[in-house]
Design an enzyme around this catalytic site. Structure first.
Site, PDB file in Angstrom:
ATOM      1  N   SER A 126      42.518  47.809  34.038  1.00 43.95           N
ATOM      2  CA  SER A 126      41.368  46.919  33.896  1.00 43.95           C
ATOM      3  C   SER A 126      40.100  47.603  34.374  1.00 43.95           C
ATOM      4  CB  SER A 126      41.637  45.672  34.747  1.00 43.95           C
ATOM      5  OG  SER A 126      40.459  44.945  34.945  1.00 43.95           O
ATOM      6  N   TYR A 150      44.020  42.140  43.398  1.00 45.54           N
ATOM      7  CA  TYR A 150      44.402  42.352  41.998  1.00 45.54           C
ATOM      8  C   TYR A 150      43.921  43.736  41.539  1.00 45.54           C
ATOM      9  CZ  TYR A 150      43.632  42.260  36.955  1.00 45.54           C
ATOM     10  OH  TYR A 150      43.583  42.604  35.629  1.00 45.54           O
ATOM     11  N   LYS A 154      45.981  47.382  40.529  1.00 39.45           N
ATOM     12  CA  LYS A 154      45.805  48.191  39.308  1.00 39.45           C
ATOM     13  C   LYS A 154      45.541  49.658  39.673  1.00 39.45           C
ATOM     14  CE  LYS A 154      46.293  45.069  36.064  1.00 39.45           C
ATOM     15  NZ  LYS A 154      47.456  45.079  35.183  1.00 39.45           N
TER      16      LYS A 154
HETATM   17  C1  UD1 Z   1      37.320  38.749  35.379  1.00 30.97           C
HETATM   18  C2  UD1 Z   1      37.905  39.387  36.602  1.00 30.97           C
HETATM   19  C3  UD1 Z   1      38.371  40.775  36.235  1.00 30.97           C
HETATM   20  C4  UD1 Z   1      39.380  40.697  35.094  1.00 30.97           C
HETATM   21  C5  UD1 Z   1      38.706  40.010  33.904  1.00 30.97           C
HETATM   22  C6  UD1 Z   1      39.618  39.821  32.719  1.00 30.97           C
HETATM   23  C7  UD1 Z   1      36.697  38.366  38.482  1.00 30.97           C
HETATM   24  C8  UD1 Z   1      35.691  38.580  39.568  1.00 30.97           C
HETATM   25  N1  UD1 Z   1      36.892  39.420  37.665  1.00 30.97           N
HETATM   26  O1  UD1 Z   1      36.217  39.540  34.975  1.00 30.97           O
HETATM   27  O2  UD1 Z   1      38.969  41.390  37.354  1.00 30.97           O
HETATM   28  O3  UD1 Z   1      39.787  41.986  34.739  1.00 30.97           O
HETATM   29  O4  UD1 Z   1      38.260  38.720  34.332  1.00 30.97           O
HETATM   30  O5  UD1 Z   1      40.609  38.881  32.976  1.00 30.97           O
HETATM   31  O6  UD1 Z   1      37.295  37.311  38.367  1.00 30.97           O
HETATM   32  N2  UD1 Z   1      31.192  33.032  34.234  1.00 30.97           N
HETATM   33  C9  UD1 Z   1      30.428  31.874  34.340  1.00 30.97           C
HETATM   34  N3  UD1 Z   1      31.069  30.676  34.385  1.00 30.97           N
HETATM   35  C10 UD1 Z   1      32.437  30.554  34.330  1.00 30.97           C
HETATM   36  C11 UD1 Z   1      33.209  31.739  34.213  1.00 30.97           C
HETATM   37  C12 UD1 Z   1      32.549  32.958  34.189  1.00 30.97           C
HETATM   38  O7  UD1 Z   1      29.197  31.944  34.388  1.00 30.97           O
HETATM   39  O8  UD1 Z   1      32.960  29.430  34.376  1.00 30.97           O
HETATM   40  C13 UD1 Z   1      30.507  34.343  34.128  1.00 30.97           C
HETATM   41  C14 UD1 Z   1      30.849  35.339  35.215  1.00 30.97           C
HETATM   42  O9  UD1 Z   1      29.998  35.191  36.317  1.00 30.97           O
HETATM   43  C15 UD1 Z   1      30.643  36.660  34.456  1.00 30.97           C
HETATM   44  C16 UD1 Z   1      31.030  36.336  33.014  1.00 30.97           C
HETATM   45  O10 UD1 Z   1      30.932  34.920  32.916  1.00 30.97           O
HETATM   46  O11 UD1 Z   1      29.299  37.039  34.467  1.00 30.97           O
HETATM   47  C17 UD1 Z   1      32.436  36.738  32.664  1.00 30.97           C
HETATM   48  O12 UD1 Z   1      33.331  36.192  33.612  1.00 30.97           O
HETATM   49  P1  UD1 Z   1      34.932  36.266  33.425  1.00 30.97           P
HETATM   50  O13 UD1 Z   1      35.293  35.858  32.057  1.00 30.97           O
HETATM   51  O14 UD1 Z   1      35.553  35.543  34.568  1.00 30.97           O
HETATM   52  O15 UD1 Z   1      35.238  37.806  33.502  1.00 30.97           O
HETATM   53  P2  UD1 Z   1      34.854  38.876  34.655  1.00 30.97           P
HETATM   54  O16 UD1 Z   1      34.343  38.221  35.863  1.00 30.97           O
HETATM   55  O17 UD1 Z   1      34.014  39.927  34.019  1.00 30.97           O
END
Ligand code: UD1
Length: 338
Positions: A126, A150, A154
């Site tokens: 990842s 996590y 990895k």
């Molecule tokens: C997350 C994990 C990462 C994992 C990846 C794929 C974390 C900190 N990181 O990445 O380790 O490899 O998923 O499974 O959890 N967001 C919102 N509202 C929400 C959900 C997300 O604003 O309800 C935003 C987050 O702040 C981010 C973006 O959307 O900027 C993507 O978030 P997300 O889909 O959770 O992925 P990552 O955080 O990049």
């Protein structure tokens, strides 16, 4: 036909990869314990491809049963290893469970592979291994600095494979996924989270009326619209990168290859929600909340190495990612239970 053993093959990325492997003419053996997936995913893969999968319900912590699988199957050409726990927040709360599952489970698998002379592996890693990167787009030689159990698991598994390649001349491909999203274009398989942590499944459930609103985790990042930027990759493109990795193992000397798998293009949270609104035609209520601890402003991949060495390119753009996610969500409001 070459036999590929897929751990975690009924999960989200695993099931999509099984389709691409079957379509490419491989025999597929799945090992999964259904701790975070359902048997119906395998049934659907068989229906979509009109091909059969050999299935073993085994937890990787049960080394004896795993050994029996390798004993029964014989002549496994390569393993694709997906099976692992993957929720960042949960890993912070339950590190021992995460290390036991991800590390001990993987060590069992690698030892059983060694005992049966199976020496080709594609490992599901990842972009989380890069932590908060110094620059973007991120190259594979960027600093490794995971920030949670996590991510640490990895990093450790990558190192175990690097060392195993050196000692035992295994062929190793490590794929560092950016943000996998979307679903198979048939709309028959997709991501099946009960309570989604990731943005896309959450937005899908709000569009479907299952949840009331999306909380945008912070709009004060140093990005053009203030919200976090990520490199979203269509799960079918990601699945195809695994088939290309198997081909790479067949044609290159036994070494460790590490590739980023993304599109190279970043989208902000607001861009994702806006595109989802346009494609689904649904209202998606949003509120601005605080930053989520551990989140970073921007994360995009430099994919030039995978483009060149794997002869792989992402073919789908954001439109196809969201269209397919919506097709799956709108026809399966309760996932595979629908
Ligand atoms: C997350 C994990 C990462 C994992 C990846 C794929 C974390 C900190 N990181 O990445 O380790 O490899 O998923 O499974 O959890 N967001 C919102 N509202 C929400 C959900 C997300 O604003 O309800 C935003 C987050 O702040 C981010 C973006 O959307 O900027 C993507 O978030 P997300 O889909 O959770 O992925 P990552 O955080 O990049």
């Amino acid at each position: 036909m070459k036999k590929i053993l897929v751990t975690g093959g009924s999960g989200y990325i695993g099931s999509h990869t099984c389709i691409e492997l079957l379509n490419a003419g491989f025999d597929v053996i799945v090992v999964d314990d259904f701790s975070n997936s359902v048997a119906e995913a395998i049934n659907r893969v068989e229906k979509i491809t009109n091909k059969k999968i050999t299935f073993h319900q085994v937890n990787l912590l049960d080394k004896k049963s795993l050994n029996n699988v390798f004993h029964q199957e014989e002549n496994i050409h390569a393993v694709i290893h997906f099976a692992a726990l993957k929720a960042v927040g949960e890993s912070v709360a339950h590190p021992l469970e995460y290390y036991t599952n991800n590390i001990t489970g993987s060590l069992n698998l690698f030892e059983v592979m060694k005992n049966h002379n199976v020496s080709n592996i594609v490992f599901s890693s990842s972009a989380t291994v890069y932590g908060d990167p110094e620059t973007t787009p991120i190259k594979e030689n960027a600093k490794i600095q995971a920030t949670n159990p996590y991510g640490h698991s990895k990093v450790m598994m990558e190192q175990i494979l690097i060392d195993t390649n050196i000692a035992h001349q295994w062929g190793v491909v490590i794929l560092r996924y950016f943000n996998p999203v979307g679903a198979h274009p048939s709309g028959k398989i997709g991501e099946d989270p009960e309570y989604p942590n990731n943005l896309l499944p959450f937005v899908s459930q709000v569009a479907a009326g299952i949840r009331e609103q999306v909380t945008i985790f912070g709009d004060d990042y140093q990005t053009p619209d203030g919200t976090g930027i990520r490199d979203y990759i269509h799960v079918v493109d990601l699945a195809r990168a695994h088939v290309k990795s198997i081909e790479k193992l067949n044609t290159s000397p036994k070494q460790t290859h590490i590739f980023n798998v993304g599109t190279g293009t970043g989208y902000s949270v607001k861009q994702i929600i806006e595109t989802f609104r346009r494609i689904s035609g649904k209202k998606i209520k949003t509120v601005i909340g605080p930053r989520r601890p551990g989140d970073i402003a921007e994360c995009t991949a430099d994919t030039s190495l995978a483009n060149k060495e794997l002869n792989w390119h992402a073919e789908f753009g954001l439109k196809e990612m969201i269209e397919s996610a919506w097709k799956w969500q709108s026809t399966h409001p309760n996932g595979y239970k629908s």
